[in-house]
Design a protein around this motif. Structure first.
Motif, short mmCIF file in Angstrom:
data_model
loop_
_atom_site.label_atom_id
_atom_site.label_comp_id
_atom_site.label_asym_id
_atom_site.label_seq_id
_atom_site.Cartn_x
_atom_site.Cartn_y
_atom_site.Cartn_z
N GLU A 11 3.99 5.44 7.04
CA GLU A 11 4.89 5.29 8.18
C GLU A 11 4.42 4.19 9.13
O GLU A 11 5.23 3.48 9.74
CB GLU A 11 5.01 6.62 8.93
CG GLU A 11 5.65 7.73 8.10
CD GLU A 11 5.77 9.03 8.86
OE1 GLU A 11 5.37 9.05 10.05
OE2 GLU A 11 6.28 10.01 8.29
N GLU A 12 3.11 4.06 9.28
CA GLU A 12 2.52 3.02 10.11
C GLU A 12 1.76 2.04 9.20
O GLU A 12 1.29 2.41 8.13
CB GLU A 12 1.56 3.63 11.14
CG GLU A 12 2.23 4.58 12.12
CD GLU A 12 3.19 3.87 13.05
OE1 GLU A 12 2.97 2.66 13.29
OE2 GLU A 12 4.15 4.49 13.52
N PRO A 13 1.63 0.77 9.63
CA PRO A 13 0.87 -0.19 8.81
C PRO A 13 -0.53 0.32 8.50
O PRO A 13 -1.24 0.79 9.38
CB PRO A 13 0.82 -1.44 9.72
CG PRO A 13 2.04 -1.32 10.58
CD PRO A 13 2.22 0.16 10.83
N ASP A 14 -0.89 0.26 7.22
CA ASP A 14 -2.19 0.73 6.77
C ASP A 14 -3.14 -0.46 6.69
O ASP A 14 -3.14 -1.21 5.72
CB ASP A 14 -2.05 1.41 5.40
CG ASP A 14 -3.37 1.94 4.87
OD1 ASP A 14 -4.39 1.79 5.56
OD2 ASP A 14 -3.38 2.50 3.76
N LYS B 72 0.85 -1.19 0.00
CA LYS B 72 0.00 0.00 0.00
C LYS B 72 0.89 1.24 0.00
O LYS B 72 1.89 1.31 0.71
CB LYS B 72 -0.91 0.02 1.23
CG LYS B 72 -2.07 -0.95 1.13
CD LYS B 72 -2.98 -0.85 2.34
CE LYS B 72 -4.15 -1.82 2.23
NZ LYS B 72 -4.99 -1.82 3.46
N VAL B 73 0.52 2.21 -0.82
CA VAL B 73 1.29 3.44 -0.96
C VAL B 73 0.32 4.63 -0.97
O VAL B 73 -0.89 4.46 -1.06
CB VAL B 73 2.13 3.43 -2.27
CG1 VAL B 73 3.22 2.39 -2.20
CG2 VAL B 73 1.22 3.19 -3.48
N ARG B 74 0.91 5.80 -0.89
CA ARG B 74 0.13 7.03 -1.00
C ARG B 74 0.83 7.95 -1.99
O ARG B 74 2.05 8.03 -2.02
CB ARG B 74 -0.03 7.72 0.36
CG ARG B 74 -0.97 8.93 0.31
CD ARG B 74 -1.30 9.45 1.70
NE ARG B 74 -2.18 8.56 2.43
CZ ARG B 74 -3.50 8.51 2.28
NH1 ARG B 74 -4.09 9.30 1.40
NH2 ARG B 74 -4.22 7.70 3.01
N HIS B 75 0.03 8.64 -2.81
CA HIS B 75 0.61 9.55 -3.81
C HIS B 75 1.03 10.85 -3.11
O HIS B 75 0.26 11.45 -2.37
CB HIS B 75 -0.43 9.85 -4.89
CG HIS B 75 0.17 10.38 -6.15
ND1 HIS B 75 0.70 11.66 -6.26
CD2 HIS B 75 0.32 9.81 -7.38
CE1 HIS B 75 1.14 11.84 -7.49
NE2 HIS B 75 0.94 10.75 -8.19
N LYS B 76 2.29 11.26 -3.34
CA LYS B 76 2.81 12.46 -2.69
C LYS B 76 2.03 13.71 -3.07
O LYS B 76 1.76 14.57 -2.23
CB LYS B 76 4.28 12.65 -3.06
CG LYS B 76 5.25 11.69 -2.43
CD LYS B 76 6.67 12.03 -2.85
CE LYS B 76 7.68 11.07 -2.24
NZ LYS B 76 9.07 11.39 -2.68
N LYS B 77 1.67 13.79 -4.34
CA LYS B 77 1.07 15.03 -4.84
C LYS B 77 -0.45 15.02 -4.72
O LYS B 77 -1.05 16.01 -4.29
CB LYS B 77 1.47 15.22 -6.31
CG LYS B 77 0.99 16.52 -6.93
CD LYS B 77 1.51 16.66 -8.35
CE LYS B 77 1.03 17.96 -9.00
NZ LYS B 77 1.52 18.07 -10.40
#
Length: 334
Positions: free
Chosen positions: A279-282, A210-215
């Motif tokens: 940073e923490e498990p999603d 799982k990731v998150r888009h920076k923009k």
């Protein structure tokens, strides 16, 4: 929730619907219909796969997917995130599903002792797999490597011709050869750099993570990866790739976007520099119509577990979640 896949080709059409809970996808192209539901198996089933050659698959580069959701919310209409939408990435996933479905049907035919049908389905599957292997070789830079080697051999021949022209005092030909050598050296250097980028690519993210888009801020899951950007020049211009710090020569990822956050963006093709790992498990809920056939489920850290065939496709190792005694004490799954 429904997903409709269509193509602008005048000779064929692709349409269907997916329901994540039933793991069912209907894809129609020249009367091709397939799914993981097994209501019947007959000679008509085999006839539902009328591909005459692997080019039938690779030639459909104008596929696009439109998703319509029965709920409102998440995602902005026409947001900038849509710039990273990729038709080819979506098509790549659908072809992967097609492979899985064919393999399942082969096994089902064998279980029913329908050996003639199983043989025909296996032949179809072999055609698809052969085409997919060619596409993977291109993405892994083997064609770029061959191009660099060919340019290197051409340089040797031109230099030998240049030496002969000088010895024969044919200075006009020697001047022409010098110009050609200079241009070929530049092309050869560019091809070598690109081939090296393919060969030495290090991926910061893994399949199922799982990731998150920076923009744009949306949550996503990695379901595919390329050593460098493998999209067309027009796509790169639209996605403003030239404005990236690392440009196109960095890993790119196929990202499934959580439909609750952006229901208008089904599959994104995102450069590595635009992604962040949480940073923490999603462990929050994540919904996407493709998740049911790409992943087994979530692990104890909240990431998805890719199916074996997906790991084999990208030649990625199995990820083991580090053991945490807290999970056992809390009664969670290890």
């Amino acid at each position: 929730m429904s997903v409709t896949t269509i193509t602008a080709s005048t000779n064929s059409s692709v349409c269907g619907s997916t329901n994540a809970s039933r793991r069912h996808l209907r894809l129609k192209r020249n009367h091709i219909i397939f799914g993981t539901e097994k209501k019947f198996l007959s000679h008509q089933c085999v006839q539902n796969y009328p591909f005459t050659s692997p080019s039938d698959i690779s030639g459909q580069r104008n596929t696009r997917v439109e998703a319509g959701w029965f709920f409102k919310g998440g995602g902005e209409q026409g947001s900038d995130a849509s710039l990273e939408h990729s038709d080819s990435a979506n098509e790549d996933i659908l072809i992967f599903f097609y492979q899985l479905d064919l393999a399942t049907r082969v096994q089902y035919a064998l279980n029913l002792e329908e050996y003639d049908i199983a043989k025909q389905l296996r032949n179809k599957l072999n055609e698809v797999e052969a085409e997919v292997i060619k596409q993977q070789e291109t993405k892994r830079g083997l064609s770029i490597k061959s191009e660099a080697q060919d340019k290197g051999l051409s340089l040797l021949r031109f230099r030998a011709d240049l030496q002969k022209a000088i010895q024969n005092e044919n200075y006009s030909l020697a001047a022409e050869l010098r110009d050609q050598i200079s241009k070929l050296e530049a092309d050869s250097l560019a091809a070598s750099i690109k081939a090296q980028a393919f060969q030495n690519a290090q991926f910061e993210f893994r399949l199922g993570q799982k990731v998150r888009h920076k923009k744009f801020g949306y949550r996503g899951v990695v379901c595919g990866m390329d050593p460098v950007c493998c999209e067309t020049k027009s796509w790169m211009e639209t996605a403003n790739v030239d404005q990236l710090t690392r440009g196109p020569d960095q890993p790119y990822y196929q990202i499934l976007v959580d439909v609750h956050e952006d229901p208008n963006l089904l599959v994104a093709y995102v450069p590595e520099e635009n992604l962040l790992a949480p940073e923490e498990p999603d462990k929050a809920r994540f919904d996407h119509p493709y998740a049911s056939f790409l992943f087994y489920g979530m692990d104890s850290a909240g990431d998805f577990i890719p199916v074996k065939q997906l790991r084999e496709k990208y030649n990625r190792p199995r990820h083991e979640v580090p053991y945490d005694p807290k999970d056992e004490r809390a009664g969670g799954d290890a």
